[in-house]
Design a protein around this motif. Structure first.
Motif, PDB file in Angstrom:
ATOM      1  N   ASN A  88     -38.732  -7.437 -28.679  1.00 14.21           N
ATOM      2  CA  ASN A  88     -38.536  -6.208 -27.910  1.00 14.21           C
ATOM      3  C   ASN A  88     -37.108  -6.099 -27.389  1.00 14.21           C
ATOM      4  O   ASN A  88     -36.549  -5.002 -27.310  1.00 14.21           O
ATOM      5  CB  ASN A  88     -39.551  -6.105 -26.776  1.00 14.21           C
ATOM      6  CG  ASN A  88     -40.903  -5.678 -27.292  1.00 14.21           C
ATOM      7  OD1 ASN A  88     -41.004  -4.869 -28.209  1.00 14.21           O
ATOM      8  ND2 ASN A  88     -41.958  -6.214 -26.720  1.00 14.21           N
ATOM      9  N   MET A  89     -36.504  -7.232 -27.049  1.00 14.03           N
ATOM     10  CA  MET A  89     -35.115  -7.193 -26.607  1.00 14.03           C
ATOM     11  C   MET A  89     -34.211  -6.777 -27.771  1.00 14.03           C
ATOM     12  O   MET A  89     -33.289  -5.979 -27.591  1.00 14.03           O
ATOM     13  CB  MET A  89     -34.671  -8.539 -26.032  1.00 14.03           C
ATOM     14  CG  MET A  89     -33.360  -8.417 -25.283  1.00 14.03           C
ATOM     15  SD  MET A  89     -33.057  -9.664 -24.041  1.00 14.03           S
ATOM     16  CE  MET A  89     -33.015 -11.129 -24.996  1.00 14.03           C
ATOM     17  N   ALA A  90     -34.492  -7.276 -28.977  1.00 15.29           N
ATOM     18  CA  ALA A  90     -33.710  -6.856 -30.151  1.00 15.29           C
ATOM     19  C   ALA A  90     -33.878  -5.354 -30.387  1.00 15.29           C
ATOM     20  O   ALA A  90     -32.905  -4.653 -30.690  1.00 15.29           O
ATOM     21  CB  ALA A  90     -34.151  -7.641 -31.383  1.00 15.29           C
ATOM     22  N   LEU A  91     -35.085  -4.847 -30.214  1.00 17.38           N
ATOM     23  CA  LEU A  91     -35.325  -3.410 -30.388  1.00 17.38           C
ATOM     24  C   LEU A  91     -34.577  -2.601 -29.329  1.00 17.38           C
ATOM     25  O   LEU A  91     -34.034  -1.526 -29.630  1.00 17.38           O
ATOM     26  CB  LEU A  91     -36.823  -3.108 -30.325  1.00 17.38           C
ATOM     27  CG  LEU A  91     -37.658  -3.671 -31.485  1.00 17.38           C
ATOM     28  CD1 LEU A  91     -39.145  -3.507 -31.193  1.00 17.38           C
ATOM     29  CD2 LEU A  91     -37.277  -3.020 -32.798  1.00 17.38           C
ATOM     30  N   ALA A  92     -34.541  -3.114 -28.110  1.00 14.50           N
ATOM     31  CA  ALA A  92     -33.799  -2.430 -27.041  1.00 14.50           C
ATOM     32  C   ALA A  92     -32.302  -2.454 -27.336  1.00 14.50           C
ATOM     33  O   ALA A  92     -31.613  -1.441 -27.150  1.00 14.50           O
ATOM     34  CB  ALA A  92     -34.097  -3.073 -25.685  1.00 14.50           C
ATOM     35  N   PHE A  93     -31.789  -3.592 -27.814  1.00 15.98           N
ATOM     36  CA  PHE A  93     -30.379  -3.654 -28.218  1.00 15.98           C
ATOM     37  C   PHE A  93     -30.101  -2.605 -29.298  1.00 15.98           C
ATOM     38  O   PHE A  93     -29.070  -1.939 -29.297  1.00 15.98           O
ATOM     39  CB  PHE A  93     -30.007  -5.034 -28.763  1.00 15.98           C
ATOM     40  CG  PHE A  93     -29.818  -6.103 -27.725  1.00 15.98           C
ATOM     41  CD1 PHE A  93     -29.202  -5.833 -26.511  1.00 15.98           C
ATOM     42  CD2 PHE A  93     -30.228  -7.409 -27.970  1.00 15.98           C
ATOM     43  CE1 PHE A  93     -28.992  -6.828 -25.556  1.00 15.98           C
ATOM     44  CE2 PHE A  93     -30.031  -8.415 -27.030  1.00 15.98           C
ATOM     45  CZ  PHE A  93     -29.415  -8.115 -25.821  1.00 15.98           C
ATOM     46  N   ASN A  94     -31.035  -2.456 -30.224  1.00 21.87           N
ATOM     47  CA  ASN A  94     -30.879  -1.467 -31.289  1.00 21.87           C
ATOM     48  C   ASN A  94     -30.798  -0.055 -30.702  1.00 21.87           C
ATOM     49  O   ASN A  94     -29.955   0.743 -31.124  1.00 21.87           O
ATOM     50  CB  ASN A  94     -32.036  -1.575 -32.273  1.00 21.87           C
ATOM     51  CG  ASN A  94     -31.816  -0.729 -33.497  1.00 21.87           C
ATOM     52  OD1 ASN A  94     -30.836  -0.903 -34.212  1.00 21.87           O
ATOM     53  ND2 ASN A  94     -32.726   0.203 -33.741  1.00 21.87           N
ATOM     54  N   ASP A  95     -31.657   0.233 -29.735  1.00 18.53           N
ATOM     55  CA  ASP A  95     -31.627   1.546 -29.080  1.00 18.53           C
ATOM     56  C   ASP A  95     -30.281   1.803 -28.408  1.00 18.53           C
ATOM     57  O   ASP A  95     -29.846   2.946 -28.304  1.00 18.53           O
ATOM     58  CB  ASP A  95     -32.741   1.666 -28.029  1.00 18.53           C
ATOM     59  CG  ASP A  95     -34.111   1.842 -28.642  1.00 18.53           C
ATOM     60  OD1 ASP A  95     -34.213   1.978 -29.886  1.00 18.53           O
ATOM     61  OD2 ASP A  95     -35.093   1.838 -27.877  1.00 18.53           O
ATOM     62  N   MET A  96     -29.637   0.736 -27.948  1.00 20.16           N
ATOM     63  CA  MET A  96     -28.349   0.859 -27.271  1.00 20.16           C
ATOM     64  C   MET A  96     -27.183   0.842 -28.269  1.00 20.16           C
ATOM     65  O   MET A  96     -26.028   0.944 -27.872  1.00 20.16           O
ATOM     66  CB  MET A  96     -28.191  -0.272 -26.248  1.00 20.16           C
ATOM     67  CG  MET A  96     -29.203  -0.178 -25.117  1.00 20.16           C
ATOM     68  SD  MET A  96     -29.404  -1.628 -24.035  1.00 20.16           S
ATOM     69  CE  MET A  96     -27.818  -2.319 -23.845  1.00 20.16           C
ATOM     70  N   GLY A  97     -27.491   0.689 -29.568  1.00 19.52           N
ATOM     71  CA  GLY A  97     -26.443   0.668 -30.585  1.00 19.52           C
ATOM     72  C   GLY A  97     -25.668  -0.638 -30.638  1.00 19.52           C
ATOM     73  O   GLY A  97     -24.575  -0.689 -31.194  1.00 19.52           O
ATOM     74  N   MET A  98     -26.233  -1.696 -30.085  1.00 19.70           N
ATOM     75  CA  MET A  98     -25.564  -3.003 -30.034  1.00 19.70           C
ATOM     76  C   MET A  98     -26.004  -3.835 -31.245  1.00 19.70           C
ATOM     77  O   MET A  98     -26.747  -4.810 -31.122  1.00 19.70           O
ATOM     78  CB  MET A  98     -25.895  -3.698 -28.713  1.00 19.70           C
ATOM     79  CG  MET A  98     -25.443  -2.903 -27.494  1.00 19.70           C
ATOM     80  SD  MET A  98     -26.047  -3.569 -25.921  1.00 19.70           S
ATOM     81  CE  MET A  98     -25.241  -5.162 -25.866  1.00 19.70           C
ATOM     82  N   ILE A  99     -25.540  -3.437 -32.423  1.00 18.45           N
ATOM     83  CA  ILE A  99     -26.017  -4.006 -33.679  1.00 18.45           C
ATOM     84  C   ILE A  99     -25.735  -5.501 -33.785  1.00 18.45           C
ATOM     85  O   ILE A  99     -26.580  -6.259 -34.265  1.00 18.45           O
ATOM     86  CB  ILE A  99     -25.423  -3.240 -34.890  1.00 18.45           C
ATOM     87  CG1 ILE A  99     -25.795  -1.751 -34.807  1.00 18.45           C
ATOM     88  CG2 ILE A  99     -25.897  -3.839 -36.208  1.00 18.45           C
ATOM     89  CD1 ILE A  99     -27.273  -1.459 -34.715  1.00 18.45           C
ATOM     90  N   ASP A 100     -24.568  -5.958 -33.334  1.00 15.95           N
ATOM     91  CA  ASP A 100     -24.272  -7.394 -33.386  1.00 15.95           C
ATOM     92  C   ASP A 100     -25.296  -8.185 -32.569  1.00 15.95           C
ATOM     93  O   ASP A 100     -25.742  -9.252 -32.997  1.00 15.95           O
ATOM     94  CB  ASP A 100     -22.861  -7.683 -32.871  1.00 15.95           C
ATOM     95  CG  ASP A 100     -21.781  -7.252 -33.852  1.00 15.95           C
ATOM     96  OD1 ASP A 100     -22.098  -7.061 -35.042  1.00 15.95           O
ATOM     97  OD2 ASP A 100     -20.625  -7.111 -33.412  1.00 15.95           O
TER      98      ASP A 100
END
Length: 135
Positions: A88-100
């Protein structure tokens, strides 16, 4: 013996709280659920499930990914092996555009839990999309 009984009662009250908070989520009363999870955390700042659910509500239902990441990080401080919180944290990072950070998150999950089908799939899809979009 007396102390053990008290501990059991306290544990049951925490379970009751979580069931109630989850019911609020299911009925889409997200703001109310957030407030109740915050109250649970105020009573027990090591309540891993409350942090997890609060993080999930923030990023998935309220579209507040940054707050979601903060709660999921607290969840993972308590239980670093919680794969659902990591995903879920990876999905949230994705929502924020933080691909790295998304890539690092999935690589960490796979390194520590090679059987995580979701992490393998999501990372593969991310690489596929990145190659397709020339990112």
């Amino acid at each position: 013996m007396y102390i053990r009984v008290i501990v059991i009662v306290l544990d049951l009250s925490c379970v009751t709280c979580v069931v109630h908070h989850t019911a609020l989520q299911l009925t889409e009363m997200f703001e109310e659920a957030v407030e109740e999870y915050k109250q649970t955390i105020a009573l027990n700042d090591r309540h891993q499930l409350a942090y997890y659910n609060l993080g999930y509500i923030y990023f998935n239902n309220l579209k507040q990914a940054k707050e979601g990441v903060q709660m999921l990080q607290k969840c993972l401080e308590i239980d670093p092996t919680d794969v659902d919180a990591q995903i879920n944290m990876a999905l949230a990072f994705n929502d924020m555009g933080m691909i790295d950070d998304v890539i690092k998150s999935y690589q960490y999950i796979i390194e520590h839990n090679q059987k995580s089908v979701m992490a393998h799939f999501n990372l593969g899809m991310l690489f596929l999309l990145c190659v397709h979009c020339n990112v």
